[in-house]
Design an enzyme around this catalytic site. Sequence first.
Site, PDB file in Angstrom:
ATOM      1  N   PHE A  58      -5.320   9.658  -0.533  1.00 32.23           N
ATOM      2  CA  PHE A  58      -4.379   8.771   0.148  1.00 32.23           C
ATOM      3  C   PHE A  58      -2.991   9.131  -0.390  1.00 32.23           C
ATOM      4  O   PHE A  58      -2.873   9.590  -1.531  1.00 32.23           O
ATOM      5  CB  PHE A  58      -4.716   7.286  -0.076  1.00 32.23           C
ATOM      6  CG  PHE A  58      -3.792   6.411   0.725  1.00 32.23           C
ATOM      7  CD1 PHE A  58      -3.874   6.382   2.102  1.00 32.23           C
ATOM      8  CD2 PHE A  58      -2.780   5.681   0.116  1.00 32.23           C
ATOM      9  CE1 PHE A  58      -2.971   5.654   2.865  1.00 32.23           C
ATOM     10  CE2 PHE A  58      -1.881   4.940   0.871  1.00 32.23           C
ATOM     11  CZ  PHE A  58      -1.977   4.922   2.247  1.00 32.23           C
ATOM     12  N   THR A  59      -1.970   8.929   0.423  1.00 32.19           N
ATOM     13  CA  THR A  59      -0.613   9.404   0.070  1.00 32.19           C
ATOM     14  C   THR A  59      -0.168   8.939  -1.327  1.00 32.19           C
ATOM     15  O   THR A  59       0.233   9.747  -2.164  1.00 32.19           O
ATOM     16  CB  THR A  59       0.416   8.917   1.106  1.00 32.19           C
ATOM     17  OG1 THR A  59       0.250   7.504   1.289  1.00 32.19           O
ATOM     18  CG2 THR A  59       0.239   9.621   2.435  1.00 32.19           C
TER      19      THR A  59
ATOM     20  N   ASP B 132     -11.597   3.075  -4.607  1.00 30.63           N
ATOM     21  CA  ASP B 132     -10.447   2.457  -3.952  1.00 30.63           C
ATOM     22  C   ASP B 132     -11.020   1.528  -2.881  1.00 30.63           C
ATOM     23  O   ASP B 132     -11.531   1.982  -1.849  1.00 30.63           O
ATOM     24  CB  ASP B 132      -9.556   3.531  -3.334  1.00 30.63           C
ATOM     25  CG  ASP B 132      -8.330   2.931  -2.624  1.00 30.63           C
ATOM     26  OD1 ASP B 132      -8.347   1.724  -2.325  1.00 30.63           O
ATOM     27  OD2 ASP B 132      -7.379   3.680  -2.358  1.00 30.63           O
TER      28      ASP B 132
ATOM     29  N   TYR C 286       4.323 -18.930 -15.488  1.00 31.42           N
ATOM     30  CA  TYR C 286       4.437 -17.531 -15.915  1.00 31.42           C
ATOM     31  C   TYR C 286       3.154 -17.083 -16.619  1.00 31.42           C
ATOM     32  O   TYR C 286       2.643 -16.005 -16.374  1.00 31.42           O
ATOM     33  CB  TYR C 286       5.637 -17.398 -16.857  1.00 31.42           C
ATOM     34  CG  TYR C 286       5.962 -15.969 -17.221  1.00 31.42           C
ATOM     35  CD1 TYR C 286       6.871 -15.235 -16.457  1.00 31.42           C
ATOM     36  CD2 TYR C 286       5.381 -15.353 -18.319  1.00 31.42           C
ATOM     37  CE1 TYR C 286       7.184 -13.933 -16.779  1.00 31.42           C
ATOM     38  CE2 TYR C 286       5.680 -14.043 -18.653  1.00 31.42           C
ATOM     39  CZ  TYR C 286       6.582 -13.331 -17.887  1.00 31.42           C
ATOM     40  OH  TYR C 286       6.882 -12.039 -18.207  1.00 31.42           O
TER      41      TYR C 286
ATOM     42  N   LYS D 242      -4.499  -5.436   2.043  1.00 35.87           N
ATOM     43  CA  LYS D 242      -5.567  -5.168   3.009  1.00 35.87           C
ATOM     44  C   LYS D 242      -6.778  -6.041   2.649  1.00 35.87           C
ATOM     45  O   LYS D 242      -7.123  -6.948   3.384  1.00 35.87           O
ATOM     46  CB  LYS D 242      -5.942  -3.693   3.002  1.00 35.87           C
ATOM     47  CG  LYS D 242      -4.820  -2.768   3.476  1.00 35.87           C
ATOM     48  CD  LYS D 242      -5.234  -1.312   3.380  1.00 35.87           C
ATOM     49  CE  LYS D 242      -4.088  -0.358   3.626  1.00 35.87           C
ATOM     50  NZ  LYS D 242      -3.862   0.001   5.025  1.00 35.87           N
TER      51      LYS D 242
ATOM     52  N   ARG E 169       0.408  10.067  10.808  1.00 39.65           N
ATOM     53  CA  ARG E 169      -0.459  10.454   9.708  1.00 39.65           C
ATOM     54  C   ARG E 169      -0.783  11.923   9.905  1.00 39.65           C
ATOM     55  O   ARG E 169      -1.800  12.293  10.463  1.00 39.65           O
ATOM     56  CB  ARG E 169      -1.739   9.608   9.678  1.00 39.65           C
ATOM     57  CG  ARG E 169      -1.525   8.129   9.458  1.00 39.65           C
ATOM     58  CD  ARG E 169      -1.393   7.681   8.023  1.00 39.65           C
ATOM     59  NE  ARG E 169      -0.146   7.988   7.366  1.00 39.65           N
ATOM     60  CZ  ARG E 169       0.261   7.379   6.240  1.00 39.65           C
ATOM     61  NH1 ARG E 169      -0.451   6.454   5.669  1.00 39.65           N
ATOM     62  NH2 ARG E 169       1.395   7.723   5.671  1.00 39.65           N
TER      63      ARG E 169
ATOM     64  N   PHE F 170       7.956  10.557   4.397  1.00 38.17           N
ATOM     65  CA  PHE F 170       7.704   9.847   5.655  1.00 38.17           C
ATOM     66  C   PHE F 170       8.258   8.422   5.643  1.00 38.17           C
ATOM     67  O   PHE F 170       8.517   7.851   6.690  1.00 38.17           O
ATOM     68  CB  PHE F 170       6.200   9.824   5.977  1.00 38.17           C
ATOM     69  CG  PHE F 170       5.360   9.156   4.920  1.00 38.17           C
ATOM     70  CD1 PHE F 170       4.885   9.873   3.835  1.00 38.17           C
ATOM     71  CD2 PHE F 170       5.042   7.806   5.012  1.00 38.17           C
ATOM     72  CE1 PHE F 170       4.115   9.262   2.855  1.00 38.17           C
ATOM     73  CE2 PHE F 170       4.268   7.188   4.058  1.00 38.17           C
ATOM     74  CZ  PHE F 170       3.808   7.912   2.962  1.00 38.17           C
TER      75      PHE F 170
HETATM   76  N1  F0G Z   1      -5.295   2.966  -1.032  1.00 42.46           N
HETATM   77  C1  F0G Z   1      -5.482   2.920   0.290  1.00 42.46           C
HETATM   78  C2  F0G Z   1      -6.784   3.385   0.868  1.00 42.46           C
HETATM   79  C3  F0G Z   1      -4.479   2.424   1.125  1.00 42.46           C
HETATM   80  O1  F0G Z   1      -4.683   2.384   2.433  1.00 42.46           O
HETATM   81  C4  F0G Z   1      -3.265   1.983   0.550  1.00 42.46           C
HETATM   82  C5  F0G Z   1      -2.172   1.515   1.376  1.00 42.46           C
HETATM   83  C6  F0G Z   1      -3.117   2.045  -0.846  1.00 42.46           C
HETATM   84  C7  F0G Z   1      -4.164   2.547  -1.602  1.00 42.46           C
HETATM   85  C8  F0G Z   1      -1.869   1.595  -1.518  1.00 42.46           C
HETATM   86  O2  F0G Z   1      -1.814   0.214  -1.492  1.00 42.46           O
HETATM   87  O3  F0G Z   1       0.218  -0.307  -0.106  1.00 42.46           O
HETATM   88  O4  F0G Z   1      -0.799  -2.016  -1.629  1.00 42.46           O
HETATM   89  O5  F0G Z   1       0.409  -0.077  -2.555  1.00 42.46           O
HETATM   90  N2  F0G Z   1      -2.092   1.750   2.607  1.00 42.46           N
HETATM   91  C9  F0G Z   1      -1.012   1.289   3.468  1.00 42.46           C
HETATM   92  C10 F0G Z   1      -1.251   1.757   4.874  1.00 42.46           C
HETATM   93  C11 F0G Z   1       0.343   1.629   2.974  1.00 42.46           C
HETATM   94  O6  F0G Z   1      -0.400   1.473   5.717  1.00 42.46           O
HETATM   95  O7  F0G Z   1      -2.282   2.352   5.181  1.00 42.46           O
HETATM   96  P1  F0G Z   1      -0.422  -0.598  -1.437  1.00 42.46           P
END
Ligand code: F0G
Length: 483
Positions: A133-134, A224, A81, A267, A390, A456
Amino acid sequence: MSEEITFYKCATVPLEMHRARIVQKLELKPVEERVRAITEAGNNTFLLQNKDIFLDMLTDSGTNAMSDRQLGATMVADDSYAGSTTHERLETTLRDIFGKEYFLPAHQGRACEHLLAKVFVKEGDIVPMNYHFTTTKAHITLQGGEVTELYYPDALDVESANPFKGNMPPEALREAIATYGVDGIPFVRMEAGTNLIGGQPFSLENLKEIYAICREHHLPLVLDASLLADNLYFIKVREDAYKDATIREITREIADNTDIIYFSARKLGHARGGGMCLNDRDTYLKLRELIPVYEGFLTYGGMSIREIEAIAIGLEETMDLHMINQGPLFTEYMVDELVKRGIPVVTPAGGLGCHLDAMQFVSHVPQHEYPAGALAAAMYLAGGIRGMERGTLSEQREADGTERLADLELLRLALPRRVFTLSQVQYAIDRICWLYENRELIGGLTFVEEPSKLRFFLGKLAPVSDWQDKLVAKFRTDFGDSL
Ligand code: F0G
């Protein structure tokens, strides 16, 4: 020392610098079963079950292939932990790669965004960025802030020759600072491999210019780095000034031109997790306070220790050009083949995957009937291929309930790194071509269940007419009994 990049430039097909020794069986269900599956999923590819999917091109998030070294490392993870040496290994690796003093772990990328927004963003703030980003936007707006996107006009041109569509115009940043004032801007955000405009990179020259402006105004620059690996590759092969630099050198120069780096390790690093790297001690202390509240103890931050071990190795491996080239080269192959066949697709090829332009592909479907979502459903019917919408579906409605129409309507067919074979990519190209020939049959979608946030992910939709029956009937006419 420069890295040799000529060998794969000579090849007419992308050449994998790895071999697959663990494989997973796939099934391609008959089209009638695909109709059942997409109907049950409310025409939302997020809600499809894995067992019903042949090629999962939904995302590259947490789906990249791990290396033998990564898998091996998970077995020697120091599981505790608090005070895990595995965590220390990741911290040391990150310090070595980015040269930032502090590292804070988080369970994934959006968790970093949540904490950064909590520490930095207050009601009425404006966050300039090269594109949203979303999840980033969701966390900023939840804190009462707003996003302003600063990009060159051709960033949103589907077909373009601009090698760095992810660049931020410096004059636009200066204007934003003049308009909102330094006090109204908590930080500036640059996204590597800009996701929503098709995995498009920024140039190092541009980042340096943006950082210089941030320095001048004492504004933190937040990077990012989730899609950094692709961006590194593109700087190496597209930016003349860096053609002789190593990936490690380019990475360090990027890091030296940012204040805070956060990433999704789903990623970057080919595992699962996330984290933030920075030098400023005050900010570090503010962020650190939140980790045990929202993520977990400081030496795991919501991640499994095994994944942390895999991230450390994955990040090291990311410094290898012949590892990070596979994604962009496969994407380039797919994009080039589609362009040759006249299919509308985002160019130049970016990282992450291939992006079909639904606005042109199904130009007869109006934006409020979600053309990219409709194309995603049709793609699954045509080939058991799961892509991701998208476009307008991925937007949030305005406060008064009206649709916010997206700048772009893309169907992303992600190419998780080192996962697919070239013949699978060729199969996808074949099915896309069939769909394009029959595009007039594709109709729109309408919401049946619409969540108010990030709709989505969990929303359910239905076709606006019987277009799916007609598409499947045509499939049977053209393909007979075949799947
Ligand atoms: N920033 C970028 C550029 C991303 O592509 C993502 C995630 C995140 C932040 C958030 O990271 O998923 O670890 O919480 N992209 C995924 C996609 C969801 O399918 O493009 P996360």
